[in-house]
Design a protein around this motif. Structure first.
Motif, PDB file in Angstrom:
ATOM      1  N   LEU A 151       0.832  -1.208   0.000  1.00 16.25           N
ATOM      2  CA  LEU A 151       0.000   0.000   0.000  1.00 16.25           C
ATOM      3  C   LEU A 151       0.861   1.250   0.000  1.00 16.25           C
ATOM      4  CD1 LEU A 151      -2.714   1.468   0.218  1.00 16.25           C
ATOM      5  CD2 LEU A 151      -2.620   1.118   2.694  1.00 16.25           C
ATOM      6  N   GLU A 152       1.907   1.254   0.812  1.00 19.19           N
ATOM      7  CA  GLU A 152       2.792   2.424   0.851  1.00 19.19           C
ATOM      8  C   GLU A 152       3.418   2.678  -0.509  1.00 19.19           C
ATOM      9  OE1 GLU A 152       7.008   3.830   2.937  1.00 19.19           O
ATOM     10  OE2 GLU A 152       5.922   2.077   3.690  1.00 19.19           O
ATOM     11  N   THR A 153       3.892   1.620  -1.160  1.00 18.26           N
ATOM     12  CA  THR A 153       4.541   1.766  -2.466  1.00 18.26           C
ATOM     13  C   THR A 153       3.565   2.271  -3.512  1.00 18.26           C
ATOM     14  OG1 THR A 153       6.076  -0.015  -1.940  1.00 18.26           O
ATOM     15  CG2 THR A 153       5.807   0.541  -4.266  1.00 18.26           C
ATOM     16  N   TYR A 154       2.334   1.796  -3.467  1.00 23.29           N
ATOM     17  CA  TYR A 154       1.373   2.122  -4.517  1.00 23.29           C
ATOM     18  C   TYR A 154       0.721   3.488  -4.311  1.00 23.29           C
ATOM     19  CZ  TYR A 154      -2.105   1.130  -8.134  1.00 23.29           C
ATOM     20  OH  TYR A 154      -2.875   1.161  -9.283  1.00 23.29           O
ATOM     21  N   ALA A 155       0.299   3.794  -3.101  1.00 21.15           N
ATOM     22  CA  ALA A 155      -0.551   4.966  -2.883  1.00 21.15           C
ATOM     23  C   ALA A 155       0.123   6.120  -2.160  1.00 21.15           C
ATOM     24  CB  ALA A 155      -1.799   4.554  -2.095  1.00 21.15           C
ATOM     25  N   PHE A 156       1.377   5.954  -1.707  1.00 21.53           N
ATOM     26  CA  PHE A 156       2.004   7.019  -0.921  1.00 21.53           C
ATOM     27  C   PHE A 156       3.316   7.514  -1.516  1.00 21.53           C
ATOM     28  CE2 PHE A 156      -0.932   5.047   1.977  1.00 21.53           C
ATOM     29  CZ  PHE A 156      -1.409   6.100   2.746  1.00 21.53           C
TER      30      PHE A 156
ATOM     31  N   LEU B 279      -4.608   8.296  -9.564  1.00 23.28           N
ATOM     32  CA  LEU B 279      -6.000   8.223  -9.129  1.00 23.28           C
ATOM     33  C   LEU B 279      -6.087   7.643  -7.728  1.00 23.28           C
ATOM     34  CD1 LEU B 279      -9.040   8.392  -9.561  1.00 23.28           C
ATOM     35  CD2 LEU B 279      -8.920   6.252 -10.862  1.00 23.28           C
ATOM     36  N   ARG B 280      -5.347   6.574  -7.476  1.00 19.56           N
ATOM     37  CA  ARG B 280      -5.387   5.952  -6.140  1.00 19.56           C
ATOM     38  C   ARG B 280      -4.801   6.886  -5.091  1.00 19.56           C
ATOM     39  NH1 ARG B 280      -5.870   4.544  -1.964  1.00 19.56           N
ATOM     40  NH2 ARG B 280      -6.104   2.466  -1.021  1.00 19.56           N
ATOM     41  N   THR B 281      -3.799   7.681  -5.469  1.00 15.45           N
ATOM     42  CA  THR B 281      -3.225   8.660  -4.550  1.00 15.45           C
ATOM     43  C   THR B 281      -4.249   9.703  -4.153  1.00 15.45           C
ATOM     44  OG1 THR B 281      -0.977   8.370  -5.389  1.00 15.45           O
ATOM     45  CG2 THR B 281      -1.475  10.467  -4.323  1.00 15.45           C
ATOM     46  N   VAL B 282      -4.976  10.242  -5.131  1.00 20.03           N
ATOM     47  CA  VAL B 282      -5.982  11.273  -4.845  1.00 20.03           C
ATOM     48  C   VAL B 282      -7.091  10.708  -3.959  1.00 20.03           C
ATOM     49  CG1 VAL B 282      -7.789  12.697  -5.908  1.00 20.03           C
ATOM     50  CG2 VAL B 282      -5.488  12.650  -6.882  1.00 20.03           C
ATOM     51  N   LEU B 283      -7.495   9.474  -4.192  1.00 18.52           N
ATOM     52  CA  LEU B 283      -8.521   8.860  -3.348  1.00 18.52           C
ATOM     53  C   LEU B 283      -8.059   8.798  -1.895  1.00 18.52           C
ATOM     54  CD1 LEU B 283      -9.670   5.989  -5.726  1.00 18.52           C
ATOM     55  CD2 LEU B 283     -11.083   7.891  -4.933  1.00 18.52           C
ATOM     56  N   ASP B 284      -6.799   8.511  -1.678  1.00 17.53           N
ATOM     57  CA  ASP B 284      -6.305   8.459  -0.302  1.00 17.53           C
ATOM     58  C   ASP B 284      -6.127   9.861   0.277  1.00 17.53           C
ATOM     59  OD1 ASP B 284      -5.185   6.229   1.618  1.00 17.53           O
ATOM     60  OD2 ASP B 284      -3.926   8.011   1.873  1.00 17.53           O
ATOM     61  N   GLU B 285      -5.706  10.821  -0.549  1.00 16.69           N
ATOM     62  CA  GLU B 285      -5.598  12.198  -0.055  1.00 16.69           C
ATOM     63  C   GLU B 285      -6.954  12.721   0.391  1.00 16.69           C
ATOM     64  OE1 GLU B 285      -1.798  13.942  -2.575  1.00 16.69           O
ATOM     65  OE2 GLU B 285      -3.790  13.968  -3.491  1.00 16.69           O
ATOM     66  N   LEU B 286      -7.998  12.380  -0.338  1.00 17.04           N
ATOM     67  CA  LEU B 286      -9.348  12.813   0.026  1.00 17.04           C
ATOM     68  C   LEU B 286      -9.850  12.113   1.274  1.00 17.04           C
ATOM     69  CD1 LEU B 286     -10.871  12.894  -3.560  1.00 17.04           C
ATOM     70  CD2 LEU B 286     -10.474  14.874  -2.084  1.00 17.04           C
TER      71      LEU B 286
END
Length: 405
Positions: free
Chosen positions: A97-102, A224-231
């Protein structure tokens, strides 16, 4: 050895169709159930992960019986989209998860987001099955094929018709119905259709056209996955970016974080919450491009219009001449983007390797460099048999970096 007889009658797969959907439609042509087709005609018994990771032996048998290319059949399941859509199907990777979304940042600076981990996590694969489809695609088509993308929380609308995807029930090729009695197509907002068409372009073309430049499909899915987590970041953690996050949620008409009071990975949220999160992401991209919110992430510039060249005052031109020739911060950002893309794009990985290997020709040095790339999350298979051709092998990466700033 006798040739394997082909099916005399079978429907061709629709572009983007899920493997399970196609097999259900094939079975219906022979008045069979899909499980019976798999067991009696293909000798594979019960296969529960047709749309995730079907056995290679099954795909090979299907290719022989249908005459359809093996690579096309592989791309009808999630496994065929590794490492573009997701890095791996392995649920046990601790830092997945860290590698993909952060690793990226769009709305918020990276340091404002708490690094999260999750057990048994895979990108985009939901905890609950997703069953949504386009009313116009199904009602206006004899195939009634279910697309693979509809089985993931990736899109809200149909990229072909611009209408909302609606929940359905049933089996392709036999019977399909809608959960809601009124299935009149509902037009989706422009922000939603723009985001979903980009996702569809990534799935079908392998790249996405953004305002600043064209990017690889794998980078789009991670943005896209990054923005979903930022939101989904608590406003108290957002610092100066809290105003932009709050404004995005206000514009799309949903409460901040879609009403969540504790953090969970997007894939583990209820489907209704996922829909609100996707709508907020579409709103965020739209507000970024219209410059209605202040971008604070490193990759936010991808969604801004390219700088316009034109007549300027002589004073401004003189000031620009005094600026340094190289934008080193831009160089660092570009290199970081290239490494992110190299994790799922073999061509970029090899170009970066050639750049890093300049002047190194002994096997030990190259092997150590391969180990360093592996530590950065770049699959070793991308470089296992690759040898840099010479000093100009890195030209492509150098040229692409120079165009980014």
């Amino acid at each position: 050895m006798k040739p394997v007889p082909r099916w005399p009658l079978h429907p061709a797969p629709v572009e983007g169709e899920a493997l399970s959907s196609w097999l259900h439609r094939v079975a219906a042509c022979y008045q069979m159930d899909a499980r019976d087709l798999l067991e009696n005609d293909l000798g594979h018994g019960q296969v529960d992960d047709l749309d995730t990771a079907p056995p290679l032996s099954l795909l090979t048998a299907l290719s022989q019986r249908s005459g359809i290319d093996l690579d096309r059949l592989r791309c009808m399941s999630i496994a065929g989209w590794v490492p573009w859509l997701l890095d791996s199907l392995d649920e046990q990777i601790p830092a997945a998860l860290e590698t993909y979304a952060f690793q990226l940042s769009v709305l918020l600076p990276r340091h404002k987001r708490k690094i999260r981990t999750a057990a048994r996590w895979r990108a985009w694969l939901p905890r609950q099955p997703v069953g949504r489809a386009c009313p116009l695609c199904l009602d206006g088509s004899a195939e009634q094929a279910i697309l693979l993308a509809w089985k993931l929380p990736l899109m809200l609308s149909c990229p072909r018709h611009g209408c909302w995807l609606e929940p359905y029930w049933g089996v392709p090729g036999r019977y399909l119905g809608w959960e809601n009695a009124d299935t009149t197509p509902r037009a989706a907002a422009d922000a939603i259709t723009t985001m979903d068409r980009r996702t569809w372009q990534a799935l079908t073309m392998g790249y996405v056209e953004l305002p600043r430049r064209r990017i690889h499909a794998g980078l789009w899915f991670r943005l896209l996955r990054t923005v979903l987590d930022e939101l989904n970041t608590p406003l108290s953690y957002c610092g100066k970016g809290a105003g932009s996050i709050r404004y995005v949620w206000e514009r799309c008409g949903h409460p901040p974080r879609a009403g969540q009071d504790r953090w969970r990975p997007y894939e583990m949220l209820d489907s209704a919450v996922q829909l609100q999160m996707l709508e907020a992401a579409a709103t965020a991209f739209d507000l970024l491009e219209s410059q209605a919110v202040i971008p604070r992430g490193e990759q936010a510039a991808l969604f801004l219009s390219a700088l316009q060249s034109g007549a300027t005052s002589g004073l401004l031109a003189k000031e620009r001449q005094q600026e340094p020739m190289h934008d080193w911060k831009g160089m660092v950002r570009a290199i970081n983007e290239a490494f992110t893309e190299a994790r799922y794009n073999p061509e970029t990985a090899r170009s970066l390797f050639a750049l890093a290997a300049y002047g190194k020709r002994d096997p030990d040095s190259l092997e150590r460099l391969r180990d360093e790339f592996a530590q950065e999350g770049i699959p070793p298979a991308f470089l296992s048999h690759y040898e840099p051709d010479g000093p100009f092998a890195c030209r492509k990466v150098s040229d692409s970096l120079s165009r980014k700033f």
